[in-house]
Scaffold this motif. Structure first.
Motif, PDB file in Angstrom:
ATOM      1  N   HIS A 208      11.834   0.500   1.147  1.00 14.70           N
ATOM      2  CA  HIS A 208      12.916  -0.318   1.704  1.00 14.70           C
ATOM      3  C   HIS A 208      12.448  -1.633   2.317  1.00 14.70           C
ATOM      4  O   HIS A 208      13.267  -2.420   2.787  1.00 14.70           O
ATOM      5  CB  HIS A 208      13.679   0.479   2.764  1.00 14.70           C
ATOM      6  N   CYS A 209      11.149  -1.885   2.319  1.00 11.68           N
ATOM      7  CA  CYS A 209      10.637  -3.130   2.888  1.00 11.68           C
ATOM      8  C   CYS A 209      10.937  -4.302   1.950  1.00 11.68           C
ATOM      9  O   CYS A 209      11.276  -4.126   0.787  1.00 11.68           O
ATOM     10  CB  CYS A 209       9.134  -3.020   3.134  1.00 11.68           C
ATOM     11  N   ASP A 210      10.785  -5.510   2.483  1.00 11.73           N
ATOM     12  CA  ASP A 210      11.023  -6.716   1.685  1.00 11.73           C
ATOM     13  C   ASP A 210       9.859  -7.031   0.757  1.00 11.73           C
ATOM     14  O   ASP A 210       9.970  -7.916  -0.101  1.00 11.73           O
ATOM     15  CB  ASP A 210      11.265  -7.912   2.606  1.00 11.73           C
ATOM     16  N   GLY A 211       8.753  -6.349   0.913  1.00 12.63           N
ATOM     17  CA  GLY A 211       7.593  -6.546   0.059  1.00 12.63           C
ATOM     18  C   GLY A 211       6.640  -5.386   0.203  1.00 12.63           C
ATOM     19  O   GLY A 211       6.835  -4.491   1.043  1.00 12.63           O
ATOM     20  N   GLN A 212       5.601  -5.374  -0.609  1.00 13.57           N
ATOM     21  CA  GLN A 212       4.607  -4.314  -0.565  1.00 13.57           C
ATOM     22  C   GLN A 212       3.211  -4.933  -0.648  1.00 13.57           C
ATOM     23  O   GLN A 212       3.022  -5.987  -1.252  1.00 13.57           O
ATOM     24  CB  GLN A 212       4.787  -3.335  -1.730  1.00 13.57           C
ATOM     25  N   ILE A 213       2.245  -4.240  -0.048  1.00 10.19           N
ATOM     26  CA  ILE A 213       0.850  -4.680  -0.117  1.00 10.19           C
ATOM     27  C   ILE A 213      -0.052  -3.474  -0.335  1.00 10.19           C
ATOM     28  O   ILE A 213       0.195  -2.391   0.216  1.00 10.19           O
ATOM     29  CB  ILE A 213       0.429  -5.450   1.158  1.00 10.19           C
ATOM     30  N   LEU A 214      -1.060  -3.642  -1.171  1.00  3.18           N
ATOM     31  CA  LEU A 214      -2.124  -2.669  -1.350  1.00  3.18           C
ATOM     32  C   LEU A 214      -3.444  -3.418  -1.427  1.00  3.18           C
ATOM     33  O   LEU A 214      -3.469  -4.642  -1.588  1.00  3.18           O
ATOM     34  CB  LEU A 214      -1.920  -1.840  -2.621  1.00  3.18           C
ATOM     35  N   VAL A 215      -4.529  -2.690  -1.328  1.00  2.00           N
ATOM     36  CA  VAL A 215      -5.862  -3.278  -1.447  1.00  2.00           C
ATOM     37  C   VAL A 215      -6.224  -3.398  -2.928  1.00  2.00           C
ATOM     38  O   VAL A 215      -6.000  -2.469  -3.714  1.00  2.00           O
ATOM     39  CB  VAL A 215      -6.903  -2.415  -0.704  1.00  2.00           C
ATOM     40  N   PHE A 216      -6.774  -4.541  -3.313  1.00  2.74           N
ATOM     41  CA  PHE A 216      -7.169  -4.808  -4.697  1.00  2.74           C
ATOM     42  C   PHE A 216      -7.956  -3.641  -5.291  1.00  2.74           C
ATOM     43  O   PHE A 216      -7.667  -3.160  -6.389  1.00  2.74           O
ATOM     44  CB  PHE A 216      -8.000  -6.092  -4.747  1.00  2.74           C
ATOM     45  N   HIS A 217      -8.957  -3.170  -4.571  1.00  8.21           N
ATOM     46  CA  HIS A 217      -9.834  -2.112  -5.081  1.00  8.21           C
ATOM     47  C   HIS A 217      -9.070  -0.819  -5.350  1.00  8.21           C
ATOM     48  O   HIS A 217      -9.415  -0.062  -6.261  1.00  8.21           O
ATOM     49  CB  HIS A 217     -10.974  -1.853  -4.088  1.00  8.21           C
ATOM     50  N   ASP A 218      -8.041  -0.551  -4.551  1.00  8.40           N
ATOM     51  CA  ASP A 218      -7.233   0.650  -4.766  1.00  8.40           C
ATOM     52  C   ASP A 218      -6.342   0.502  -5.992  1.00  8.40           C
ATOM     53  O   ASP A 218      -6.177   1.451  -6.773  1.00  8.40           O
ATOM     54  CB  ASP A 218      -6.364   0.932  -3.536  1.00  8.40           C
ATOM     55  N   VAL A 219      -5.752  -0.665  -6.166  1.00 10.40           N
ATOM     56  CA  VAL A 219      -4.834  -0.881  -7.283  1.00 10.40           C
ATOM     57  C   VAL A 219      -5.544  -0.708  -8.622  1.00 10.40           C
ATOM     58  O   VAL A 219      -4.988  -0.140  -9.569  1.00 10.40           O
ATOM     59  CB  VAL A 219      -4.186  -2.275  -7.190  1.00 10.40           C
ATOM     60  N   VAL A 220      -6.774  -1.189  -8.702  1.00 11.80           N
ATOM     61  CA  VAL A 220      -7.487  -1.150  -9.985  1.00 11.80           C
ATOM     62  C   VAL A 220      -8.472   0.013 -10.088  1.00 11.80           C
ATOM     63  O   VAL A 220      -9.208   0.128 -11.069  1.00 11.80           O
ATOM     64  CB  VAL A 220      -8.217  -2.480 -10.261  1.00 11.80           C
ATOM     65  N   GLY A 221      -8.496   0.894  -9.089  1.00  5.30           N
ATOM     66  CA  GLY A 221      -9.333   2.094  -9.170  1.00  5.30           C
ATOM     67  C   GLY A 221     -10.808   1.840  -8.995  1.00  5.30           C
ATOM     68  O   GLY A 221     -11.637   2.445  -9.671  1.00  5.30           O
ATOM     69  N   LEU A 222     -11.151   0.939  -8.062  1.00  3.13           N
ATOM     70  CA  LEU A 222     -12.557   0.645  -7.788  1.00  3.13           C
ATOM     71  C   LEU A 222     -13.069   1.324  -6.525  1.00  3.13           C
ATOM     72  O   LEU A 222     -14.219   1.137  -6.161  1.00  3.13           O
ATOM     73  CB  LEU A 222     -12.753  -0.874  -7.630  1.00  3.13           C
ATOM     74  N   TRP A 223     -12.218   2.085  -5.850  1.00  2.00           N
ATOM     75  CA  TRP A 223     -12.604   2.690  -4.576  1.00  2.00           C
ATOM     76  C   TRP A 223     -12.305   4.186  -4.616  1.00  2.00           C
ATOM     77  O   TRP A 223     -11.391   4.684  -3.970  1.00  2.00           O
ATOM     78  CB  TRP A 223     -11.843   2.006  -3.428  1.00  2.00           C
ATOM     79  N   PRO A 224     -13.064   4.955  -5.396  1.00  2.71           N
ATOM     80  CA  PRO A 224     -12.770   6.382  -5.549  1.00  2.71           C
ATOM     81  C   PRO A 224     -13.145   7.225  -4.344  1.00  2.71           C
ATOM     82  O   PRO A 224     -12.774   8.394  -4.265  1.00  2.71           O
ATOM     83  CB  PRO A 224     -13.622   6.770  -6.767  1.00  2.71           C
ATOM     84  N   ARG A 225     -13.886   6.637  -3.390  1.00  5.71           N
ATOM     85  CA  ARG A 225     -14.355   7.407  -2.241  1.00  5.71           C
ATOM     86  C   ARG A 225     -13.200   7.980  -1.431  1.00  5.71           C
ATOM     87  O   ARG A 225     -13.274   9.093  -0.925  1.00  5.71           O
ATOM     88  CB  ARG A 225     -15.212   6.488  -1.358  1.00  5.71           C
ATOM     89  N   PHE A 226     -12.117   7.216  -1.317  1.00  7.32           N
ATOM     90  CA  PHE A 226     -10.966   7.684  -0.527  1.00  7.32           C
ATOM     91  C   PHE A 226      -9.707   7.032  -1.077  1.00  7.32           C
ATOM     92  O   PHE A 226      -9.669   5.817  -1.296  1.00  7.32           O
ATOM     93  CB  PHE A 226     -11.145   7.318   0.949  1.00  7.32           C
ATOM     94  N   ARG A 227      -8.685   7.837  -1.334  1.00  7.95           N
ATOM     95  CA  ARG A 227      -7.434   7.301  -1.861  1.00  7.95           C
ATOM     96  C   ARG A 227      -6.272   7.848  -1.042  1.00  7.95           C
ATOM     97  O   ARG A 227      -5.881   9.016  -1.195  1.00  7.95           O
ATOM     98  CB  ARG A 227      -7.283   7.664  -3.340  1.00  7.95           C
TER      99      ARG A 227
END
Length: 277
Positions: A208-227
């Motif tokens: 329901h927010c006016d926008g969304q944000i995620l971390v680049f590394h999470d979006v492209v699957g570069l940070w498998p240590r923690f999701r």
């Protein structure tokens, strides 16, 4: 085409969703630009994702400015927001203005982000009065994770929900141009979004927010240590990168790299002169 401005981001409220991304370097910034991202946050999460710390607290202003300058060099359109690190603003308005100003003067940013609600509202107001746009950040605020009992969803009980509403109102009164809501129940995010006149940008805060944000590394699957639960990865690049690096290592050990196509050569005349002389 120049960068998106703070008023242009504000004008998106209730109209066009804001696409935001946390980035730390030239490569991620350039890729985000090609994808049409509206807002790039140079996040203090670089402490964990890039520098390998356990939390965000150790990162310094100098390190943040290095990341900020890199993102600025890699982008042309997105609004750039620098994340004020721990103890760069909590000590008072004078230091907050000085450090926030450095993001604009040295880091190539157009705005800064500050964590906290009512407790930092006066400092936020001072920074805004100095002519520096501020993105507020409430809900789970990682710089205060130890005081919040860890990385937990905020505002689930009545008292907590009322506090977040009060925090949002205090920050709007202080002059923030937008609010980042992190790990907040979707229903509460909807209420906050409806009540405040500035855009809300969610991370783990529902649709329901006016926008969304995620971390680049999470979006492209570069940070498998923690999701986290709120992350959706649109690619799994880490295994592909490991595969490419293993192939490289195998070729080097087998003598297959470099080959003629990756090597330079001397002319026959120069080679003859060297070998005969």
């Amino acid at each position: 085409m120049g960068r998106l401005s703070v008023p242009e981001i504000q004008a998106r409220k209730g109209r066009e969703p804001i696409v935001a991304l946390t980035a730390y370097d030239v490569v991620s910034a350039r890729l985000a630009e090609e994808a049409g991202v509206d807002l790039l946050l140079i996040g203090d999460s670089a402490a964990m994702v890039v520098l390998g710390h356990e939390d965000t607290l150790p990162i310094t202003m100098e390190e943040m400015l290095t990341f900020s300058r890199a993102v600025a060099r890699g982008s042309e359109r997105a609004l750039l927001v620098g994340d004020l690190p721990f103890l760069s603003y909590q000590t008072g308005p004078v230091e907050a203005i000085r450090n926030a100003g450095r993001f604009l003067k040295e880091g190539g940013c157009q705005a800064v982000k500050m964590e906290g609600g009512q407790e930092v509202a006066e400092i936020v107001a001072a920074v805004v009065r100095a002519g520096i746009p501020v993105l507020g950040h409430i809900g789970l605020t990682p710089q205060r994770a130890s005081a919040l009992g860890g990385y937990r969803v905020q505002g689930r009980d009545l008292e907590g929900a009322r506090k977040l509403l009060a925090d949002a109102e205090a920050l709007v009164e202080a002059g923030v141009f937008a609010l980042l809501l992190e790990c907040v129940p979707a229903e509460l995010s909807r209420i906050i979004t409806q009540r405040v006149p500035v855009p809300t940008i969610g991370i783990g805060a529902g649709p329901h927010c006016d926008g969304q944000i995620l971390v680049f590394h999470d979006v492209v699957g570069l940070w498998p240590r923690f999701r986290p639960k709120f992350v959706r990865s649109y690619a799994e690049l880490a295994p592909e990168i490991v595969r490419a690096l293993r192939n490289y290592a195998q070729d080097v050990r087998a003598g297959n790299f470099p080959g003629p196509e990756e090597s330079f050569s001397l002319s026959e005349e120069v080679l003859k002169a060297l070998t005969e002389g």
